[in-house]
Write a protein that holds these residues in place. Sequence first.
Motif, short mmCIF file in Angstrom:
data_model
loop_
_atom_site.label_atom_id
_atom_site.label_comp_id
_atom_site.label_asym_id
_atom_site.label_seq_id
_atom_site.Cartn_x
_atom_site.Cartn_y
_atom_site.Cartn_z
N GLY A 195 -8.78 4.49 0.70
CA GLY A 195 -8.61 3.05 1.16
C GLY A 195 -7.28 2.47 1.37
N ILE A 196 -6.42 3.28 0.70
CA ILE A 196 -4.83 2.72 0.79
C ILE A 196 -4.61 3.12 2.43
CG2 ILE A 196 -2.58 3.16 0.04
CD1 ILE A 196 -3.81 3.62 -2.69
N ILE A 197 -4.85 4.57 2.62
CA ILE A 197 -4.55 4.94 3.77
C ILE A 197 -5.26 3.96 5.28
CG2 ILE A 197 -4.69 6.83 5.66
CD1 ILE A 197 -4.62 8.65 3.16
N GLY A 198 -6.31 3.76 4.64
CA GLY A 198 -7.03 2.80 5.65
C GLY A 198 -6.64 1.59 5.95
N THR A 199 -5.62 0.97 4.76
CA THR A 199 -4.98 -0.05 4.94
C THR A 199 -3.77 0.09 5.82
OG1 THR A 199 -5.85 -1.00 2.87
CG2 THR A 199 -3.84 -2.03 3.86
N MET A 200 -2.95 1.17 5.80
CA MET A 200 -1.61 1.33 6.00
C MET A 200 -1.51 1.42 7.49
SD MET A 200 0.27 3.34 3.13
CE MET A 200 1.82 3.64 4.38
N ILE A 201 -2.40 2.38 8.01
CA ILE A 201 -2.60 2.84 9.44
C ILE A 201 -2.91 1.25 10.36
CG2 ILE A 201 -3.92 4.07 11.12
CD1 ILE A 201 -4.17 6.32 9.20
N PRO A 202 -3.88 0.79 10.27
CA PRO A 202 -3.98 -0.26 10.82
C PRO A 202 -2.99 -1.46 11.07
CG PRO A 202 -5.65 -0.58 9.51
CD PRO A 202 -5.04 0.83 9.18
N SER A 203 -2.31 -1.53 9.71
CA SER A 203 -1.22 -2.59 9.61
C SER A 203 -0.17 -2.13 10.19
CB SER A 203 -0.73 -2.33 8.13
OG SER A 203 -1.82 -2.99 7.17
N VAL A 204 0.08 -0.93 10.75
CA VAL A 204 1.20 -0.38 11.79
C VAL A 204 0.77 -0.64 13.23
CG1 VAL A 204 2.36 1.44 12.41
CG2 VAL A 204 2.15 1.01 9.84
N ILE A 205 -0.54 -0.23 13.41
CA ILE A 205 -1.02 -0.29 14.81
C ILE A 205 -0.97 -1.82 15.33
CG2 ILE A 205 -2.96 -0.08 16.34
CD1 ILE A 205 -3.56 2.56 14.66
N CYS A 206 -1.44 -2.68 14.48
CA CYS A 206 -1.82 -4.19 14.70
C CYS A 206 -0.54 -4.82 14.98
CB CYS A 206 -2.50 -4.75 13.51
SG CYS A 206 -1.46 -5.35 12.12
N LEU A 207 0.92 -4.56 14.65
CA LEU A 207 2.06 -5.25 14.78
C LEU A 207 2.10 -5.59 16.34
CD1 LEU A 207 4.56 -3.56 12.19
CD2 LEU A 207 2.96 -5.86 12.04
N PRO A 208 2.19 -4.76 17.07
CA PRO A 208 2.31 -5.01 18.64
C PRO A 208 1.02 -5.88 19.26
CG PRO A 208 2.18 -2.48 18.46
CD PRO A 208 2.19 -3.28 16.98
N MET A 209 -0.06 -5.47 18.79
CA MET A 209 -1.30 -5.94 18.98
C MET A 209 -1.17 -7.40 18.96
SD MET A 209 -5.34 -5.37 17.87
CE MET A 209 -4.74 -6.39 16.23
N MET A 210 -0.90 -7.89 17.28
CA MET A 210 -0.86 -9.31 17.17
C MET A 210 0.11 -9.97 17.92
SD MET A 210 -1.22 -8.92 13.09
CE MET A 210 -1.14 -10.72 12.72
N LEU A 211 1.16 -9.69 18.61
CA LEU A 211 2.27 -10.17 19.12
C LEU A 211 1.69 -10.46 20.60
CD1 LEU A 211 5.67 -8.54 18.35
CD2 LEU A 211 4.75 -10.84 17.64
N SER A 232 0.79 -1.34 -0.04
CA SER A 232 -0.07 0.06 -0.15
C SER A 232 0.78 1.25 -0.01
CB SER A 232 -0.96 -0.02 1.23
OG SER A 232 -1.80 -1.18 1.22
N GLY A 233 2.08 1.31 0.78
CA GLY A 233 2.73 2.28 0.86
C GLY A 233 3.63 2.60 -0.56
N LEU A 234 3.92 1.54 -1.37
CA LEU A 234 4.50 1.96 -2.72
C LEU A 234 3.76 2.18 -3.60
CD1 LEU A 234 6.80 -1.25 -3.04
CD2 LEU A 234 7.41 1.18 -2.98
#
Length: 450
Positions: free
Chosen positions: A279-295, A171-173
């Motif tokens: 839609g792209i921004i809405g993909t990127m923000i949770p993709s960053v937030i969820c990293l510590p959450m998933m661990l 999404s960032g690219l």
Amino acid sequence: MRRPEEPRIAPTARRTVLAGFLGSTFEWFDFGLYGTTAALVFDEVFFPAQSTAIGSLLALTTTAVGFFARPVGGLVFGHFGDRAGRKKLLITTMLLMGIPTVVIGLLPGYATLGAAAPVVLLLMRILQGIGLGGEYAGAALATIESVPDKRRGFFGSIPQLGNPVGGVLSSGLVLLCTWLSSDAQYEAWVWRVPFLLSAVLLVYTLVVRTRLAESGDFARLQREGGVEKAPLVALLRGHWAPLLLALGARTADAVTGNVVGPVVTAYVVTYLHRSDSIGIIGTMIPSVICLPMMLCLGRLGDRFGVRRTFVWSVLSMAVTAFPMFALLQTGTLVWMVLGITVFRLCNSAQFAVQSTFLAELFPTEVRYTAVSLVYQVGAIVGGLTPPVAYAMLVACDGSPWWLALAVVGSVLFSAACAAAVGRRFTRAPHRTAEAPQGDGADLAEGTLRP
């Protein structure tokens, strides 16, 4: 920080965890990039003779083709993975995913090749699907089977991080390319840049995977002489009940992950007439937030049980489906992104423990075949979701409420199947004694039996 009572992880297991993460990252970078780009420009590049809505529908249908090829790859690689081991197949799956991605970046459009362009696109998509069909189970199981049993929830969540990380990269690219170019430039050639850059990640992942050791569970199975000659037959004959429940439990992720991805992006552009970057921004923000959450959810799975963590995470998506579409319809950027973000975080919560949840349902001798089959048959449902969901929007003239209701129904069905696993199955020890715990490779396993 590792707690004192947690078993240590050997260097060979750490390399396996890294290889699983990299493969998963490439997998989701690949499919996320294709889905987003298909929603943005493939209708004009490969289907220019159609109307905007029909062209978008055809472009999303090519996304579905890759999903239909995945069960083929899952069965083929699952068979050999259960017979020959996990590590031997992981390089092949990467090549089958990576080379077609680069080829798509070089593929001329309809204006140059005519009808041959979408045909070649479909062929590349099929090869991607076959490779991905064997990749998920191989990477996840190589990781889970190489670490101590008490830490499999946490380490099993690490390959799952490839989903948001790959999503952020793709999404960032795409977002960067759209910002740095005009619409005409992006449609003409700039969309190809992320596909070509994927070659860098492909080469690095292949280098790491050449140094892998076999997973602990499978190495022990080989020593015991317990390798199945026909794992699919053994799976269908002796483990059909957990197989059916696992297929049902996977449905919600297959549906919701595709609705909140390319379908929401196409909905925002076509019916809300807003920028595709939402839609792209809405993909990127949770993709960053969820990293510590998933661990953290992986650790919760180790502490409170993977199944319980999975069920409650699945149910959270039922609560947030209608609010997401309601916030999208406000037309306000902040609220639209918030709606997508919250729903994506709920999807990531169940995904964090999904691979460990599925792996625990089956014994080692059929596990690769079983997890591949569950994941890739579920992928057929996911592959059907974009065109079916978009067709629902077309039929309802852009009203999203029937689609939201369908999402909630799929979520409740999956939660019921996952909960049924706990009612019908109990953990039983492996048939052999536990081996010494050295590098995490010789740990006794538990499987779920009727």
